[in-house]
Scaffold this active site. Structure first.
Site, PDB file in Angstrom:
ATOM      1  N   ASP A 160       0.865  -1.174   0.000  1.00 52.35           N
ATOM      2  CA  ASP A 160       0.000   0.000   0.000  1.00 52.35           C
ATOM      3  C   ASP A 160       0.910   1.235   0.000  1.00 52.35           C
ATOM      4  O   ASP A 160       2.131   1.141   0.184  1.00 52.35           O
ATOM      5  CB  ASP A 160      -0.963  -0.005   1.194  1.00 52.35           C
ATOM      6  CG  ASP A 160      -2.190   0.885   0.935  1.00 52.35           C
ATOM      7  OD1 ASP A 160      -2.148   1.702  -0.001  1.00 52.35           O
ATOM      8  OD2 ASP A 160      -3.185   0.778   1.679  1.00 52.35           O
TER       9      ASP A 160
HETATM   10  C1  NOJ Z   1      -4.034   3.945   0.003  1.00 47.42           C
HETATM   11  C2  NOJ Z   1      -5.224   3.086   0.286  1.00 47.42           C
HETATM   12  O1  NOJ Z   1      -5.082   2.459   1.550  1.00 47.42           O
HETATM   13  C3  NOJ Z   1      -5.445   1.994  -0.759  1.00 47.42           C
HETATM   14  O2  NOJ Z   1      -6.672   1.374  -0.513  1.00 47.42           O
HETATM   15  C4  NOJ Z   1      -5.404   2.587  -2.135  1.00 47.42           C
HETATM   16  O3  NOJ Z   1      -5.614   1.556  -3.085  1.00 47.42           O
HETATM   17  C5  NOJ Z   1      -4.075   3.256  -2.356  1.00 47.42           C
HETATM   18  N1  NOJ Z   1      -3.906   4.317  -1.385  1.00 47.42           N
HETATM   19  C6  NOJ Z   1      -3.926   3.807  -3.777  1.00 47.42           C
HETATM   20  O4  NOJ Z   1      -4.786   4.840  -3.988  1.00 47.42           O
END
Ligand code: NOJ
Length: 799
Positions: free
Chosen positions: A318
């Site tokens: 993430d």
């Molecule tokens: C952070 C988020 O936790 C995740 O769900 C998301 O896919 C990513 N950012 C990319 O935007």
């Protein structure tokens, strides 16, 4: 009418866009041929080692894929390998021009947040024309509940208890996103949530492992369609692996501490379901699990994901999660963080520079072996192969002349599916004296700060949804009653009255401040609303949360109706006019007052682009609601958690025999305000005569449970018949009941149907104290109901 992968195509546009995609799909391939010869003619391929990867021949079995990737890896430099492991977001992190140079240098594997063909084409051209090995990029995005068209939020979709609805949402989303050159979505989000304080509860499918697993499968089927290498499909990267929904106290990014039993029994099944359904990617969670961050968790990413579950796809960290290993306190510095992530099995590093900065040194020093890097690179190349990008890097991009002149053009939306899907997600919670459906006559007062918000109705993570294209509740009602009834409106209150909260929400990562306050004093606004209500035959109040309140980084300490909205509702109630409360929110709210005082109460969540029309369809009876709560609604935040499938305990609270020294909160009524699976219809449904085909079940065999559902009301409608099983005596304490099946049944007035469920070992198995899946002999209680609380019960013995 077409039916692709079980997803009916209802409007001509979808048919057209698919035909167009196929047509341009062919010409895209021809275009690529021309591109490749042009590149060769321009002498872009230098030494033999720099030759473009051989195109995989047809047919392409696993062996062909392996051979293709082996060949490519053998020709890659360390820098090129490291480059493939970088997933870069355009924005402050890296401007477009810099990204182009990095791509041309072979230092980027994929990008996200670039969402249109015109932006992505030059990047892809830089990759396949200018980079030494001409390895295509892939483009990812958070296509969570729609793309150009926004569908209801996932929590709402789960409320439909209708997997065809979810699959259709994902299919249409994939058609739209792939048409914008997106190859991969960071979805479905299948984190079970027992804590509505957590803002991301809205992004998931609720509290139940069985329901969430079904939703996970349906989403993957829809996103990935026939196969991930088709031009109108996108690869699903299921998230957030794992247990993110169990962050302590519902506070986002917090730690997770959980017994292995609970993990396996409750939280892990949905990720497994998505993977078994073929999800090509897994996004790794930001949280730690029992002290070890998911991002550096060898048990999670190697033992469980790869070895036990056999996952063959790509893993992605993430946002910034590898750097965060230093803040978790498990890595001394970025170098150690990169090492831990690679060793644990994080293929793609999202939005940080750590792999680029640290991996070459770690490889040179021998701390990371080349084989370890190759294993990670192999997964990334494998995903690109599966996406069909080596065969055609422009598969989802087409030719420039086919680019939409206006990316946000109205004719790129799928309004009809959006409306049909949205109305399946609206839950009727109360309907005293058959207040609903409303007649399209007389004078209707519409009040509430969310009644005319095109932004909030989209919900969070609404991808490319455009507020101006969204049908607000007001617009939907106006259209429904045009020429038949009169509509009076007043705002009545702001959603929030704490300026600090407003400031916080406006500081979230939106392009512009989203919460715009009406500067008038609350008293003035309420006065205006009361005056409007007094002139009307019925009052509709649209209240709840602005979308940013149910979002990432939006954890709440209370789940009460925010701001002055309760005051507004109380004032409206005092007018004596029938009060219809329309809730718009992304988490269960403590709506005890609304339950007791509203004449009708409708949970609409965030319904998306066609939300206002869908809500009007329900309000005026053009659609009979059938959705059910996919998560229990607590009475107050203090009562959390209230999930229905809790483990048995030694001193349970017993209704009717409260007494001291049983498990309870003494200031409040026990049990949830609304139980899991609850939802009313305009019709009156009864469920009777639960019969089992046998009272003893032999292993390897099945028995049938049947009950009769009758529509005793005067509207045609659907209901969700739910099967729960309880295992009252086992080697470990088991949940008081567990959902094991559901069926959506549509009946005409007066019609009856026998609903049948098959029960075998599959429905009876569980994870025991040794973490083995077992089925134990003994009594089981079969419960069938229209919610998780009111059920018919019969027992049988497994022998
Ligand atoms: C952070 C988020 O936790 C995740 O769900 C998301 O896919 C990513 N950012 C990319 O935007």
């Amino acid at each position: 009418m077409d039916n692709r992968n079980g997803v009916p195509v209802v409007d001509g546009r979808e048919e057209d866009s698919r035909t167009e995609t196929n047509r341009s799909g062919l010409s895209r391939r021809q275009a690529l041929g021309a591109l490749a010869s042009a590149a060769a003619a321009a002498g872009m391929a230098g030494s033999p080692a720099a030759a473009a990867p051989k195109k995989p021949g047809k047919p392409t079995g696993p062996a062909a894929k392996e051979a293709f990737i082996d060949d490519l890896i053998a020709r890659m430099t360390v820098d090129e390998k490291v480059g493939q492991l970088r997933l870069i977001s355009i924005g402050p992190e890296m401007p477009h021009a810099k990204l182009m140079d990095e791509v041309a240098a072979g230092r980027i594997g994929g990008s996200f947040n670039t969402v249109i063909r015109r932006d992505n084409r030059p990047l892809q051209e830089a990759a396949v024309k200018r980079s030494r090995l001409k390895i295509p990029l892939f483009f990812a995005y958070d296509v969570v509940h729609g793309h150009r068209t926004t569908f209801p939020i996932p929590l709402a979709l789960a409320a439909s208890f209708d997997m065809a609805v979810i699959e259709r949402m994902a299919r249409v989303s994939a058609i739209e996103a792939s048409d914008d050159s997106i190859d991969m979505t960071f979805a479905p989000m299948v984190d079970i949530s027992h804590d509505p304080r957590w803002g991301r509860t809205s992004e998931g499918f609720g509290e139940d492992p069985y329901l969430v697993s079904e939703c996970a499968r349906a989403s993957v089927r829809g996103f990935q369609g026939a196969a991930p290498d088709k031009p109108d499909t996108i690869m699903a990267a299921v998230k957030h692996f794992a247990l993110y929904g169990a962050v302590e106290g519902g506070r986002d990014y917090n730690t997770v501490d959980m017994s292995p039993l609970r993990m396996h029994q409750v939280y892990l099944p949905p990720y497994k379901a998505a993977i078994d359904a073929g999800a090509g990617g897994v996004m790794v969670a930001l949280n730690s699990i029992n002290g070890i961050p998911a991002t550096s968790n060898v048990w999670l990413l190697q033992d469980l994901l790869r070895k036990q579950w056999g996952f063959k796809g790509v893993t992605v960290s993430d946002h910034g999660a590898i750097t965060e290993l230093t803040r978790h306190g498990v890595a001394r510095d970025n170098r150690e963080a990169a090492k831990l992530a690679i060793k644990a099995g994080i293929d793609l590093s999202m939005a940080d520079q750590i792999y680029l900065a640290e991996l070459p040194g770690l490889i040179a020093s021998g701390e990371i072996k080349m084989a370890e890097i190759d294993a990670r690179v192999r997964e990334v190349l494998g995903a690109k192969y599966d996406l069909g990008l080596f065969a055609d890097p422009f598969l989802r991009m087409g030719k420039p002349e086919d680019d939409p002149a206006d990316d946000k053009a109205e004719n790129r939306l799928h309004r009809q599916p959006a409306r049909e899907i949205a109305r399946e997600t609206i839950v009727l919670l109360e309907n005293r004296n058959q207040t609903l459906p409303l007649k399209k006559q007389g004078t209707i007062a519409l009040v509430g700060p969310l009644a005319d918000s095109g932004l909030d109705i989209l919900g969070s993570w609404s991808a490319q949804g455009v507020a101006e294209q969204a049908v607000t509740v007001r617009a939907g009602i106006e259209k429904a009653i045009e020429g038949k009834a009169k509509l009076l409106t007043a705002r009545g209150s702001n959603v929030l009255d704490d300026e600090k909260v407003v400031e916080y929400l406006n500081f979230l990562n939106w392009d512009k401040p989203e919460v715009v306050q009406d500067p008038r004093p609350i008293e003035t606004m309420i006065e205006e609303a009361v005056s409007v209500a007094s002139q009307a035959d019925v009052v509709i109040a649209v209240v709840g949360e602005v979308r940013g309140m149910s979002h990432e980084s939006s954890s709440r300490v209370t789940i009460d109706m925010p701001g002055s909205q309760r005051r507004l509702l109380q004032a409206l109630k005092a007018t004596g006019k029938p009060l219809v409360v329309v809730l718009m929110n992304g988490r269960p709210l403590a709506i005890g007052w609304e339950k007791d005082n509203a004449d009708a109460l409708l949970e609409t969540w965030y319904t998306g682009t066609e939300g206002g029309n869908a809500i009007a369809d329900v309000l005026f009876g053009d659609h009979n609601p059938s959705a059910k709560l996919p998560i229990s609604f607590p009475r107050s935040a203090g009562q959390i958690p209230t999930y229905y499938n809790a483990l048995r305990i030694g001193r349970p609270f017993t209704p009717g025999k409260p007494g001291n020294y049983t498990s309870q909160y003494f200031e409040e009524e026990q049990g949830p305000l609304y139980p899991f699976g609850f939802g009313l219809s305009y019709s009156r449904f009864t469920l009777k005569d639960l019969k089992l085909s046998a009272t003893r079940l032999k292993r390897g065999e099945t028995l049938a449970a049947e009950a009769t559902l009758t529509n005793e009301g005067s509207y045609e409608g659907a209901n969700i018949v739910q099967l729960y099983i309880a295992d009252p005596f086992a080697s470990i304490a088991r949940p008081v009941k567990e959902l094991k099946g559901f069926q959506k049944i549509t009946l005409k007035p007066g019609e009856s149907r026998v609903v049948r469920f098959e029960i075998g070992e599959d429905q009876l198995k569980f994870i025991n104290a040794d973490l083995k899946e077992v089925v134990e002999n003994g009594r089981f209680d079969v419960q069938i109901g229209l919610d998780s609380h009111d059920v018919l019960v019969q027992s049988f013995e497994l022998v």
